[in-house]
Design a protein around this motif. Structure first.
Motif, PDB file in Angstrom:
ATOM      1  N   THR A 555       0.831  -1.212   0.000  1.00 23.99           N
ATOM      2  CA  THR A 555       0.000   0.000   0.000  1.00 23.99           C
ATOM      3  C   THR A 555       0.858   1.251   0.000  1.00 23.99           C
ATOM      4  O   THR A 555       0.552   2.243  -0.689  1.00 23.99           O
ATOM      5  N   THR A 559       0.803   3.987  -3.018  1.00 19.87           N
ATOM      6  CA  THR A 559       0.431   5.378  -2.756  1.00 19.87           C
ATOM      7  C   THR A 559       1.519   6.330  -3.217  1.00 19.87           C
ATOM      8  O   THR A 559       1.238   7.385  -3.822  1.00 19.87           O
ATOM      9  N   ASP A 562       1.410   6.655  -6.919  1.00 23.29           N
ATOM     10  CA  ASP A 562       0.276   7.439  -7.409  1.00 23.29           C
ATOM     11  C   ASP A 562       0.474   8.938  -7.195  1.00 23.29           C
ATOM     12  O   ASP A 562       0.023   9.749  -8.015  1.00 23.29           O
ATOM     13  N   ARG A 563       1.113   9.344  -6.083  1.00 22.50           N
ATOM     14  CA  ARG A 563       1.196  10.755  -5.724  1.00 22.50           C
ATOM     15  C   ARG A 563       2.506  11.424  -6.136  1.00 22.50           C
ATOM     16  O   ARG A 563       2.603  12.643  -6.081  1.00 22.50           O
ATOM     17  N   ASN A 576      -0.230  11.612   2.605  1.00 21.56           N
ATOM     18  CA  ASN A 576      -1.006  10.783   1.679  1.00 21.56           C
ATOM     19  C   ASN A 576      -0.936   9.301   2.044  1.00 21.56           C
ATOM     20  O   ASN A 576      -1.926   8.578   1.944  1.00 21.56           O
ATOM     21  N   VAL A 577       0.240   8.845   2.463  1.00 15.99           N
ATOM     22  CA  VAL A 577       0.364   7.447   2.891  1.00 15.99           C
ATOM     23  C   VAL A 577      -0.436   7.209   4.166  1.00 15.99           C
ATOM     24  O   VAL A 577      -1.087   6.164   4.322  1.00 15.99           O
ATOM     25  N   ALA A 580      -3.922   6.675   3.243  1.00 13.23           N
ATOM     26  CA  ALA A 580      -4.132   5.332   2.693  1.00 13.23           C
ATOM     27  C   ALA A 580      -4.144   4.267   3.791  1.00 13.23           C
ATOM     28  O   ALA A 580      -4.813   3.238   3.664  1.00 13.23           O
TER      29      ALA A 580
END
Length: 697
Positions: A555, A559, A562-563, A576-577, A580
């Motif tokens: 995960t 993440t 993606d970011r 952001n992590v 998630a």
């Protein structure tokens, strides 16, 4: 000569290729000998093979430097016993059917019977009985008893050896591969001695069966010779007894050799050389004993003048050994002196100091009074506790803690210990090994008596009490722990607080390699194509600094991937992590009833923090008025005290924008305070507000 050597080598290679099938063929031959009559010529050949094999087994046991070099010996002992019993059956069949014919039972049996008996059956019977007694009473019983005791002690010592391996592994003295090989070696040793304990029973049963077979042969020979072959009773007795004794000797001599080999292998301690070399080096290590023995022999030579020449020769041999052993240390000293002089004259090579630059990631240093806690032979379980700490840290935080080295330090007090990270001391404590610590004891308590102290892990008031007061303390509801638990708990807290420092880039690379082996798609095309190891390392450190588990690496990597196109700022990536991983974070801090007990902020505090936020090259910081900032910290402290008094972990929930700046404002004041953003709360986790941090007056 070259052609002959090449032919022999080719033959050995062919035999080696067929070695997998040879045991099966041998067992088929043994079963065939039990059922099918064997010709006299074939019996002579197999009896010769039996003698040669027994000699080979005995010589092999004397050449082995340790018992495990012949780990197949128990199976060989079984095969040799079965082969010998098959020879007994085949020889018995020939003796009873062809015994009255010249060499009807084979030349080897007749030769042994004639050579040993020498015209007197009584002498032959006595010699055979003596051999049986030697094998059965002396060698077999002794070897069986030694094998039984060795198996028992080997099994009892297995836990201690396993803990010693774990200790060396935790201390970094060996790696995982070496630890695995040592565990296999211990298991093989236990299996070997356990098998030898059972195999010794085969030798004992073989000796008993030899006596029964001899009696059966003699009685059967008398019956067959007298009734079926019309022989005189005396002739039948002499004929069949002679053959029986010959058969018994030709089979019992190899049996005696194999029994001796069994005794040698079970009494053989692990060494560095063969049995002969070790006996020579060890017994000649005491020249004074050799000289005394030689002098005694010389006295015998004077008293017993008939044997003066023999005793004089023996005394001369002893004197030669003595002089040789006495002269050897002097020669060694001269050689050492010459080597030292040559070394002093030779130019000194520059010393390699690179090993001195290596620092241990984590090191636990103990005073000499605590050494017993880390020694399994004295009942210490500190090494086991450290192994459990590493496993629990991996489960809780996803951090693979490097091996923790333990060493003693005479500069510490006997009861002190300290924890160092990369050579720098970060924690220190003191324990009393013969007492128990009662944690959380109020200073004004009167029911317990002991030495006042502080819990080194959390700084709580504590008391060192005697073992006799354990029941009273537990009945009063206090937590009672021993010295090893105190050190282990403190070490666990140190690892948790400094998890971000412990995680190095090599550890990050190891984590990535593990994920790539389990779920390759999570790493392929991401590291290093989209994000490099350095950026992943910084994000993971940011998570560990806030006690967020990095166990779900898939995960985390997804993440980041993606970011990373939108931002490469580490703080934003960490936020952001965290989003998630919000479900894991909520469950990590939830109470036993599944509810998340939180504190909230007065909206005016949030507004004041947002207005004072400033972005710097090091990130976003809060530039509050000193008086207002101090007042906010005091109000947060009141809220934390209220939550902890209720028995819950303090969790502060705030607006998304101020979570990270507020954490940086409070991390140096409130150790262990968890700050969560509103968006990190999940719908299926019930949130219960225990209070609100008020705006300072």
């Amino acid at each position: 000569m070259a052609s002959t050597a090449a032919t022999g080598q080719s033959l050995l290679q062919r035999v080696g290729r067929l070695s997998d099938f040879m045991p099966a063929v041998l067992f088929v031959v043994i079963v065939g000998m039990l059922i099918i009559p064997v010709p006299a010529v074939a019996l002579d050949l197999t009896l010769g093979v039996n003698i040669i094999a027994a000699l080979g087994i005995l010589v092999a046991t004397t050449q082995a430097s340790r018992p495990l070099d012949l780990s197949v010996f128990p199976t060989v002992l079984l095969v040799a016993t079965l082969f010998r019993l098959a020879l007994n059956v085949a020889a018995t069949r020939l003796i009873l059917t062809e015994g009255n014919e010249p060499f009807g039972a084979g030349h080897l049996i007749a030769m042994f019977g004639t050579f040993v008996v020498r015209g007197n059956l009584v002498v032959g019977i006595i010699i055979f009985v003596i051999l049986i007694v030697i094998q059965f009473v002396v060698i077999t019983n002794g070897a069986g008893r030694v094998a039984e005791v060795a198996a028992r002690f080997t099994l009892d010592a297995m836990p201690g050896k396993q803990m010693a391996i774990d200790a060396d592994l935790n201390a970094g003295m060996i790696d995982d591969q070496q630890a695995r090989l040592r565990r296999v070696e211990i298991q093989r040793e236990a299996d070997f001695y356990g098998s030898m304990d059972g195999a010794a029973k085969f030798v004992r049963g073989d000796a008993i069966s030899a006596i029964i077979i001899v009696l059966v042969n003699i009685i059967g020979g008398l019956v067959i010779g007298r009734i079926y072959k019309a022989m005189e009773l005396r002739d039948a007795f002499e004929t069949y007894t002679k053959l029986t004794i010959g058969e018994g000797l030709v089979t019992q001599i190899p049996a005696l050799l194999v029994s001796t080999a069994t005794g040698v292998i079970v009494t053989r301690a692990a060494g560095e050389a063969s049995l002969g070399k070790e006996m020579h080096s060890q017994f000649t290590r005491f020249p004074r004993a050799v000289s005394i023995a030689g002098g005694t022999v010389a006295v015998f030579g004077v008293v017993l003048s008939v044997w003066a020449v023999v005793f004089a020769g023996l005394a001369g041999v002893a004197l030669g050994v003595y002089l040789e052993r006495v002269a050897r240390p002097a020669e060694a000293a001269e050689e050492a002196a010459r080597a030292g002089a040559a070394e002093r004259q030779a130019p000194t090579a520059p010393e390699d100091v690179h090993p001195l630059l290596t620092v241990e990631p984590i090191e636990l240093t103990i005073g000499y009074g605590l050494v017993a806690l880390a020694h399994p032979d004295y009942g210490g379980d500190l090494l086991d506790r450290i192994t459990m700490i590493r496993k629990q840290t991996a489960l809780d935080l996803g951090l693979v803690v490097p091996p923790i080295r333990i060493r003693d330090n005479l500069q510490l007090e006997p009861s002190e210990y300290c924890v160092s990270l990369r050579g720098v001391q970060v924690a220190k404590g003191e324990v009393i090994t013969d007492r128990l610590m009662v944690v959380g004891v109020p200073p004004d308590q009167t029911e317990l008596h002991g030495i006042e102290a502080r819990d080194p892990a959390f700084g709580l008031s504590a008391l060192w009490i005697a073992e006799s007061e354990r029941e009273r303390a537990e009945a009063a509801g206090y937590t009672v722990v021993d010295a090893t638990t105190v050190i282990g708990t403190h070490l666990t807290e140190v690892i948790r607080r400094h998890a971000a420092e412990i995680l190095g880039r090599q550890e990050v690379q190891n984590l990535l390699d593990h994920v790539a082996s389990v779920q390759p798609a999570a790493v392929q095309g991401v590291v290093p194509d989209v994000v490099n190891v350095v950026e992943v390392h910084r994000v993971l450190q940011g998570l560990l600094a806030e006690q967020v588990s990095i166990r779900d690496m898939v995960t985390i990597l997804e993440t980041i991937a993606d970011r990373i196109a939108h931002t490469r700022d580490t703080d934003e990536l960490v936020d952001n992590v965290r989003f998630a991983l919000r479900r894991r974070i909520c469950m990590q801090h939830a109470a036993e009833d599944g509810k998340l007990k939180v504190l909230t902020l007065d909206p005016r505090i949030e507004r004041a923090v947002i207005d004072s936020m400033q972005r710097t090259p090091e990130g976003v910081v809060i530039a509050l008025d000193p008086d207002l900032g101090q007042g906010i910290l005091q109000e947060i402290a009141k809220g934390i005290q209220k939550v902890t008094s209720l028995g819950f972990e303090p969790v502060l929930v705030c607006a998304d924008a101020i979570r990270l700046p507020l954490r940086r404002l409070t991390e140096s004041v409130f150790d262990g305070l968890t700050i969560m953003a509103m968006r990190e709360l999940v719908a299926d986790v019930t949130v219960e507000r225990l209070g609100m941090v008020s705006y300072p007056a």
